[in-house]
Scaffold this active site. Structure first.
Site, PDB file in Angstrom:
ATOM      1  N   GLU A  49       0.874  -1.165   0.000  1.00 37.02           N
ATOM      2  CA  GLU A  49       0.000   0.000   0.000  1.00 37.02           C
ATOM      3  C   GLU A  49       0.914   1.219   0.000  1.00 37.02           C
ATOM      4  O   GLU A  49       1.654   1.446   0.957  1.00 37.02           O
ATOM      5  CB  GLU A  49      -0.886  -0.031   1.247  1.00 37.02           C
ATOM      6  CG  GLU A  49      -2.108   0.833   1.183  1.00 37.02           C
ATOM      7  CD  GLU A  49      -2.961   0.649   2.425  1.00 37.02           C
ATOM      8  OE1 GLU A  49      -2.993   1.591   3.231  1.00 37.02           O
ATOM      9  OE2 GLU A  49      -3.545  -0.430   2.602  1.00 37.02           O
ATOM     10  N   ASP A  60      -5.511  10.951   8.452  1.00 39.54           N
ATOM     11  CA  ASP A  60      -4.271  10.396   8.985  1.00 39.54           C
ATOM     12  C   ASP A  60      -3.847  11.080  10.269  1.00 39.54           C
ATOM     13  O   ASP A  60      -4.050  12.283  10.460  1.00 39.54           O
ATOM     14  CB  ASP A  60      -3.157  10.525   7.942  1.00 39.54           C
ATOM     15  CG  ASP A  60      -3.433   9.694   6.707  1.00 39.54           C
ATOM     16  OD1 ASP A  60      -3.674   8.498   6.874  1.00 39.54           O
ATOM     17  OD2 ASP A  60      -3.418  10.253   5.599  1.00 39.54           O
ATOM     18  N   TYR A 175     -11.228  -2.689   2.975  1.00 40.98           N
ATOM     19  CA  TYR A 175     -10.318  -2.289   4.047  1.00 40.98           C
ATOM     20  C   TYR A 175     -11.190  -1.921   5.241  1.00 40.98           C
ATOM     21  O   TYR A 175     -11.893  -0.924   5.210  1.00 40.98           O
ATOM     22  CB  TYR A 175      -9.486  -1.102   3.566  1.00 40.98           C
ATOM     23  CG  TYR A 175      -8.384  -0.613   4.490  1.00 40.98           C
ATOM     24  CD1 TYR A 175      -8.588  -0.432   5.855  1.00 40.98           C
ATOM     25  CD2 TYR A 175      -7.139  -0.284   3.979  1.00 40.98           C
ATOM     26  CE1 TYR A 175      -7.585   0.027   6.682  1.00 40.98           C
ATOM     27  CE2 TYR A 175      -6.116   0.199   4.804  1.00 40.98           C
ATOM     28  CZ  TYR A 175      -6.354   0.351   6.154  1.00 40.98           C
ATOM     29  OH  TYR A 175      -5.364   0.819   6.974  1.00 40.98           O
TER      30      TYR A 175
END
Length: 263
Positions: A49, A60, A175
């Site tokens: 990834e 993030d 995911y």
């Protein structure tokens, strides 16, 4: 069949779970980043990834944000990220690469141009965290038409009403974000993750890879035991941020991969 599809078919045939590693393209600089990326398959990584540096990475935590800043300061761009993938593909034509990032750099390049360049470079799938299913016409559907998997995120707040919409045009794998919040902010718990993985597998018919909150070989194994695989990012990026050599970073990655593969 994409490289991602082929990888999961191979893992199923061998009774193995997938280990996915995240690194930021260009962190701490192009050459060292490429050295690490090239070493990931030998360290046991099944799917790479690759983070796309962006100035406003809202999903993030500090670890990945700082990695993106280091990469941008070192001159990393979307074009150079694709250049890095081409360099990797000159030596490895089998390991799947998923490009993970935000839509703005792709939009700035132009979707049609980006998809052609990404496919030519050797990208296999995309995770674009700020494009919801309602915007599938923007990138998801064109990406699928171009032969790229478009991988969607599901979270603990993705309820049964929302989940079918989330997985509708998803391919490759789903995911599952094991915790609420940003990357690197908490620890995943296999007991909590297990029923969610089963629910998403049933709704999607796809492998479910679990990320966020996994940072040791023991946790990698525990999560891989209840999912189709595990992805680890912040723990690896921290080693890069600390100035570890590529050899030391890859040794750490191998310990994580061994944990996941022992499930």
């Amino acid at each position: 069949m994409t490289r991602i599809d082929a990888k999961f078919e191979d893992l199923r045939a061998r009774g193995k779970k997938a280990f996915v590693s995240y690194v930021m393209a260009g962190d701490p600089d192009y050459d060292r980043s490429l050295e690490i990326v090239r070493g990931l398959p030998a360290a046991g990584v099944d799917i790479i990834e690759l983070g796309l540096p962006f100035t406003d990475p809202m999903a993030d935590g500090p670890t990945i944000q700082l990695a993106g800043q280091r990469a941008l300061e070192a001159g990393m761009t979307l074009a150079r990220t694709l250049e890095m993938v081409r360099a990797f593909r000159a030596e490895d034509d089998t390991t799947p690469i998923v490009l993970m990032g935000y839509y703005n750099p792709i939009y700035s390049m132009g979707v049609e141009k980006f998809l052609a360049e990404a496919k030519d470079a050797g990208i296999d799938g995309l995770i674009v965290v700020d494009l919801p299913p309602e915007e599938d016409i923007e990138l998801c559907l064109p990406a699928q038409d171009a032969g790229l998997n478009f991988i969607r995120l599901a979270t603990p707040t993705t309820d049964d009403k929302r989940l079918p919409r989330v997985v509708q045009n998803t391919s490759g794998f789903v995911y599952y974000v094991s915790i609420t919040g940003i990357t690197g902010s908490a620890e995943a718990n296999a007991t909590d993750v297990s029923p969610e993985v089963a629910r998403i597998q049933k709704a999607s018919g796809l492998p479910v890879i679990v990320g966020f909150g996994v940072n040791t070989p023991e946790k990698a194994r525990a999560i891989a035991e209840v999912a189709d695989g595990v992805v680890i990012g912040s723990a690896i990026v921290n080693r890069i941020a600390n100035g570890d050599s590529a050899e030391d970073v890859l040794a750490f990655v191998k310990s994580l991969a061994d944990g996941a593969h022992s499930a």
